[in-house]
Design an enzyme around this catalytic site. Structure first.
Site, PDB file in Angstrom:
ATOM      1  N   VAL A  34      -9.698  34.269 -19.181  1.00 35.92           N
ATOM      2  CA  VAL A  34      -9.952  35.686 -18.880  1.00 35.92           C
ATOM      3  C   VAL A  34     -10.882  36.329 -19.906  1.00 35.92           C
ATOM      4  CG1 VAL A  34      -8.882  37.956 -18.668  1.00 35.92           C
ATOM      5  CG2 VAL A  34      -7.781  35.969 -17.634  1.00 35.92           C
ATOM      6  N   HIS A  71     -10.754  51.867   8.065  1.00 39.68           N
ATOM      7  CA  HIS A  71     -12.074  51.252   8.234  1.00 39.68           C
ATOM      8  C   HIS A  71     -13.151  52.280   7.891  1.00 39.68           C
ATOM      9  CE1 HIS A  71     -15.257  48.826  10.010  1.00 39.68           C
ATOM     10  NE2 HIS A  71     -15.679  49.924  10.641  1.00 39.68           N
ATOM     11  N   SER A  98       0.146  39.955 -30.570  1.00 38.97           N
ATOM     12  CA  SER A  98      -0.627  38.733 -30.758  1.00 38.97           C
ATOM     13  C   SER A  98      -1.965  39.037 -31.423  1.00 38.97           C
ATOM     14  CB  SER A  98      -0.869  38.053 -29.402  1.00 38.97           C
ATOM     15  OG  SER A  98      -1.656  38.889 -28.558  1.00 38.97           O
ATOM     16  N   LEU A 100      -0.019  39.809 -20.573  1.00 34.98           N
ATOM     17  CA  LEU A 100      -0.638  40.910 -19.842  1.00 34.98           C
ATOM     18  C   LEU A 100       0.052  42.204 -20.249  1.00 34.98           C
ATOM     19  CD1 LEU A 100      -0.694  39.253 -16.299  1.00 34.98           C
ATOM     20  CD2 LEU A 100      -2.668  39.602 -17.785  1.00 34.98           C
ATOM     21  N   GLY A 153       6.320  46.996 -40.853  1.00 32.63           N
ATOM     22  CA  GLY A 153       7.748  46.720 -40.874  1.00 32.63           C
ATOM     23  C   GLY A 153       8.052  45.237 -40.981  1.00 32.63           C
TER      24      GLY A 153
END
Length: 462
Positions: A182, A439, A144, A313, A118
């Protein structure tokens, strides 16, 4: 250009990645008539070339490490090697299952899905496949692609991007990774687990440089222990082919050689040649500029995801897409607090955080108004069982709320949900200390850190 004037959608979305499809699903759920245009596959980078396949590689690497290290747990096992075809089959199976589910979701919400490339043709239309798709509002979500540097040609052979790395037909004997963010540290971690000799080159002073400096130093220590090499603080100069690999030269003249070079210096927006500037959309260095409600300067156009200069992100894209859909449907919306978004780097060990760093807190509130506390995972029973080391660091405004939670250790990404609540609900240490954590779990470490910050440490020294 054919124009079907009888159909004017409430929302036309250009790009079917995280931000685009989230807006489509939520918009349709709220009664909007939505068209979603995608040139490749719905799910975008995250599902097909990012989050999901990279984490599958990392998990395969974790299995390899467990086989190598099994004897320390009293289990005799041997690692015969890495079947890269089998790894890809596993990875691709995960992606395919999620992709099929997402396709079903889009169909079930009655979203009009148009496959094709598009281009924005006006403030209220997108041209695709010889057809003009009209909308009362247009959402730009074109995502990106991997970035490179001037003079550095990513050829897909010996100089590759993360896209190439995900489909590499072999485990490289050696690799140089340009970029210690990252993407760079995740591939370094996975390849090291597969048996590759890895060297990271990062121009800044630390690995994962946007994280709290303490987290960076803990990761660097762990990588040294694993035998992952890195060179910090000197920028890249050039790369050239050798007889059987690649040679990288840094600005100080230092040279590194390896079989391949992975360029992992980040991702840049996909916006060129798509008609954005012609439609009057304000841009900066390829990014589309938006306000806190994801509105561009053109009233009928919004933008989300990696295309805008916010955190790159997938879950940020989801949130931004949902915000746009709800705003257009007339719901009351609240701008995103990007500091309150959880961030996880899935290397071994994991790096997870939410809120601001200690340095940023001191800059905002003043050094004398900031309290920082570190809780070592050595005091956490479950972490001891798993054989992981690391720390949880809390950053607090003196006598006030916790404004930063920074964690390093295996599976810390699974603890960031509670950390997100602590930050976003502006919890006081004493309030978190009242909560009883199961725990033995790693979530206990968060509770213990807050107990210590509240002045009543249990399994930690005063």
């Amino acid at each position: 250009m054919a124009n079907d004037a009888s159909t004017v959608f409430d929302l036309v979305i250009l790009g079917g990645g995280s931000g685009g499809y989230a807006a489509a699903l939520r918009g349709a759920q709220l009664g909007l008539d939505v068209a979603l245009i995608e040139k490749d596959k719905v799910g975008g980078t995250c599902l097909h070339r990012g989050c999901i396949p990279t984490k599958a590689l990392l998990h395969a690497g974790e299995i390899a490490d467990q086989a190598r290290e099994s004897e320390q747990f009293g289990v005799k096992a041997t690692l015969e090697g890495i079947d890269i075809a089998g790894v890809h089959k596993y990875k691709d199976g995960v992606v395919a299952g999620l992709y099929k589910g997402l396709q079903g979701l889009v169909a079930s919400r009655k979203v009009t899905y148009i496959e094709g490339e598009g281009r924005l043709s006006s403030p209220t239309s997108v041209d695709v496949n010889g057809r003009r798709v009209q909308g009362r509002h247009v959402l730009l979500a074109t995502g990106s692609v991997p970035k490179s540097l001037p003079g550095l040609d990513i050829d897909g052979d010996r100089i590759i991007s993360s896209d190439h790395a995900l489909v590499l037909d072999r485990v490289p004997k050696s690799a140089i990774i340009l970029g210690g963010g990252v993407i760079g540290v995740e591939f370094a971690s996975a390849w090291k687990s597969f048996g590759t000799d890895v060297t990271i080159v990062e121009g800044l002073k630390h690995l994962v440089p946007v994280e709290d400096e303490n987290s960076s130093k803990l990761l660097e220590r762990a990588f040294r222990k694993r035998g992952i090499k890195f060179n910090l603080g000197t920028f890249f100069e050039k790369a050239e082919y050798t007889q059987d690999g690649v040679k990288v030269t840094l600005a100080d003249g230092k040279e590194f050689e390896a079989e391949i070079l992975l360029v992992a210096i980040g991702r840049g927006p996909v916006s060129q040649g798509l008609g954005y500037e012609e439609a009057g959309v304000a841009m900066d260095r390829g990014y589309v500029l938006v306000d806190e409600y994801m509105r561009t300067n053109v009233p009928t156009i919004s933008a989300v995801g990696d295309l805008v200069p916010t955190l790159q992100l997938a879950h940020v894209g989801f949130a931004e897409g949902i915000l746009v859909a709800e705003r257009l449907a007339g719901l009351k919306t609240v701008p995103i607090d990007y500091d309150g978004v959880p961030r996880v780097t899935y290397c071994h060990p994991e790096v997870a955080s939410v809120g601001i760093t200690e340095a940023k807190a001191k800059e905002i509130y003043g050094a004398d108004k900031v309290v920082a506390l570190k809780y070592n995972l050595a005091g956490n029973g479950r972490s001891k069982i798993l054989g992981t080391t690391g720390e949880i660091k809390l950053v607090q405004v003196k006598d006030g709320a916790v404004v930063g939670v920074h964690m390093v250790g295996d599976r810390m990404g699974e603890q960031v949900g509670e950390a997100q609540l602590i930050y976003n609900w502006e919890a006081l240490p004493a309030e978190v200390a009242q909560l009883i954590h199961a725990h033995p779990t790693q979530s206990e470490a968060l509770g213990e850190a807050h107990l210590a910050l509240a002045g009543k440490p249990l399994h930690s020294h005063d």
